[in-house]
Motif scaffolding. Sequence first.
Motif, short mmCIF file in Angstrom:
data_model
loop_
_atom_site.label_atom_id
_atom_site.label_comp_id
_atom_site.label_asym_id
_atom_site.label_seq_id
_atom_site.Cartn_x
_atom_site.Cartn_y
_atom_site.Cartn_z
N ARG A 180 0.85 -1.19 0.00
CA ARG A 180 0.00 0.00 0.00
C ARG A 180 0.89 1.24 0.00
NH1 ARG A 180 -2.02 -0.07 6.26
NH2 ARG A 180 -0.12 -1.02 6.98
N THR A 185 2.36 4.24 1.48
CA THR A 185 2.56 4.73 2.85
C THR A 185 3.83 5.57 2.92
OG1 THR A 185 3.75 2.70 3.39
CG2 THR A 185 1.43 2.78 3.98
N THR A 214 2.82 1.96 -4.57
CA THR A 214 2.40 0.69 -5.15
C THR A 214 2.43 0.76 -6.67
OG1 THR A 214 0.95 0.39 -3.26
CG2 THR A 214 0.58 -1.04 -5.15
N ARG A 248 1.17 -9.00 0.40
CA ARG A 248 -0.23 -8.60 0.22
C ARG A 248 -1.06 -9.04 1.39
NH1 ARG A 248 -2.10 -6.38 -4.78
NH2 ARG A 248 -0.38 -6.48 -6.18
#
Length: 122
Positions: free
Chosen positions: A66, A68, A86, A122
């Motif tokens: 993700r 971040t 990503t 994931r």
Amino acid sequence: MMKRKSGFTLMEVCVALAVLSAGVFVFGRYLDGFNRIRTLERAQARAVLEAANAVEYFIQNPPDCRDTSFAFSEALAFTIQVSLETIPGLRQIVWLNASVVTPRVRTDPKAPVFRRLVRCVR
């Protein structure tokens, strides 16, 4: 006739002391500047090594997939900022950007940025 005594006059001694003290002052300022530059270079080298260690940490410990941002603070001298972007697709990879942020200059054009593809979980 009067005999002339050998030696220096008071004026010659004062001029020599003035020249000597000016030279010592300039040399002291030179050493002070040299020490300041050396301290800044050591801090910058330490910051680059810490940014490289942050990249290695994320290589060995895969992050979540993700977008971040992280910030690692090293005392008060600098902060390592890490961001993950990503990449859409079938493979589980992200772009990892690690850069050094100093408190004085937020966007330093000379600041090293490490950019690397990293596998993620994931």
